[in-house]
Design a protein around this motif. Structure first.
Motif, PDB file in Angstrom:
ATOM      1  N   THR A 178       0.849  -1.197   0.000  1.00  0.00           N
ATOM      2  CA  THR A 178       0.000   0.000   0.000  1.00  0.00           C
ATOM      3  C   THR A 178       0.886   1.249   0.000  1.00  0.00           C
ATOM      4  N   CYS A 181       3.119   1.691   3.062  1.00  0.00           N
ATOM      5  CA  CYS A 181       4.105   0.662   3.392  1.00  0.00           C
ATOM      6  C   CYS A 181       5.504   1.252   3.529  1.00  0.00           C
ATOM      7  N   LEU A 182       6.307   0.571   4.360  1.00  0.00           N
ATOM      8  CA  LEU A 182       7.632   1.084   4.679  1.00  0.00           C
ATOM      9  C   LEU A 182       8.666   0.593   3.667  1.00  0.00           C
ATOM     10  N   HIS A 206       1.799   0.337  11.988  1.00  0.00           N
ATOM     11  CA  HIS A 206       1.536  -0.051  10.597  1.00  0.00           C
ATOM     12  C   HIS A 206       1.532  -1.583  10.446  1.00  0.00           C
ATOM     13  N   CYS A 210      -0.657  -4.807   8.524  1.00  0.00           N
ATOM     14  CA  CYS A 210      -0.094  -4.949   7.172  1.00  0.00           C
ATOM     15  C   CYS A 210       0.817  -6.173   7.062  1.00  0.00           C
ATOM     16  N   HIS A 212       2.026  -7.258   4.291  1.00  0.00           N
ATOM     17  CA  HIS A 212       3.093  -6.970   3.328  1.00  0.00           C
ATOM     18  C   HIS A 212       4.360  -6.572   4.091  1.00  0.00           C
ATOM     19  N   CYS A 213       4.192  -5.695   5.084  1.00  0.00           N
ATOM     20  CA  CYS A 213       5.352  -5.206   5.827  1.00  0.00           C
ATOM     21  C   CYS A 213       5.860  -6.235   6.850  1.00  0.00           C
TER      22      CYS A 213
HETATM   23 ZN   LIG Z   1       2.775  -2.134   4.829  1.00  0.00          ZN
END
Ligand SMILES: [Zn+2]
Length: 262
Positions: A178, A181-182, A206, A210, A212-213
């Motif tokens: 997203t 995201c980091l 976050h 999330c 993804h992260c």
């Molecule tokens: Zn993320």
């Protein structure tokens, strides 16, 4: 003289043999370690390693198409993604998705989520503990709790569900980036102890929602693990791989030979 990963990637892109010989001597051991982990039953098959190397060499490989500054850990993280993609694991018998994990593992903290996520990456508590700087016993307890939480959200369940769904969950997580995201650097800052308390708070928040992260963070910790104690190949050990990739072996490389052979 230090030859950096940045220079290696540049030289590989420009087709210089020194880039590829460095890649072979330094990263074949890393690829072997990753294959031994993700495909233990096929790790002794030389064709598998050859296939991974040939894939890195292809013009469509990440090596030629990324704009990020190639720091070594960034490079190995991409290499790992390529290896896992090439292993092309089949679908799990009992599939689960990230939505189910989000619903089930909501009560876990960021580190607890990572402890559970490392199970999808097939790391045992003994391996994941040091990566997360907690004891293997703690990882084991968190996983037991995660397993029970997941069990409460699915119709069919077994204890190996997370590991079996690892490749599919990893693909789903990688694809679900997203705008909030980091970047890779944020996770490397944590690894290197350069992060502030405030950054860490934001990261915690976050990663709470999330995957993804969570996946990205775990993969950066994995990179450190893959690089640890890695010994480069000798010239003799590198030679068959240089031949495979059509790269002039070190020392024997040079204009004279190239021109003479043309
Ligand atoms: Zn993320």
């Amino acid at each position: 003289m230090i030859y950096t990963c940045y220079e290696m990637v540049r030289d590989c892109r420009e087709g210089r043999p020194e880039g590829w010989t460095h890649f072979i001597s330094h990263y074949v051991p890393v690829i072997r370690k990753a294959l031994a982990h993700y495909a233990p039953e096929r790790a002794d098959d030389p064709a598998l390693l050859d296939h991974v190397l040939a894939t890195v060499r292809k013009p469509e490989s990440f090596l030629f198409h990324s704009t990020a500054p190639p720091e070594e850990r960034w490079f190995v993280a991409h290499l790992r993604q390529l290896i896992v993609a090439e292993l092309a694991a089949g679908a799990a018998e009992i599939p689960i998705d990230l939505e189910t994990l989000t619903a089930a593992l909501g009560p876990l903290t960021m580190t607890e989520k990572q402890a559970a996520w490392f199970e999808t990456m097939r790391y045992s508590p003994a391996q994941a503990g040091p990566m997360l700087r907690v004891s293997p016993g703690t990882v084991e307890k968190v996983r037991d709790r995660a397993a029970e939480l997941i069990r409460g959200k699915v119709d069919s369940w077994r204890r190996t569900l997370l590991a079996e769904n690892g490749p599919a969950l990893g693909r789903e997580a990688a694809a679900s980036e997203t705008k909030d995201c980091l970047p890779t650097k944020a996770f490397l800052d944590v690894v290197d102890g350069r992060t502030t308390w405030r950054d860490r708070e934001m990261m915690d928040r976050h990663l709470q929602t999330c995957w993804h992260c969570v996946d990205h963070f775990c993969r950066m910790l994995e990179v450190v693990h893959l690089l640890r104690d890695s010994q480069p190949l000798t010239e003799a050990e590198s030679e068959p791989f240089c031949a495979l990739l059509g790269v002039a072996a070190p020392k024997r490389a040079g204009w004279k030979r190239f021109v003479g052979g043309a």
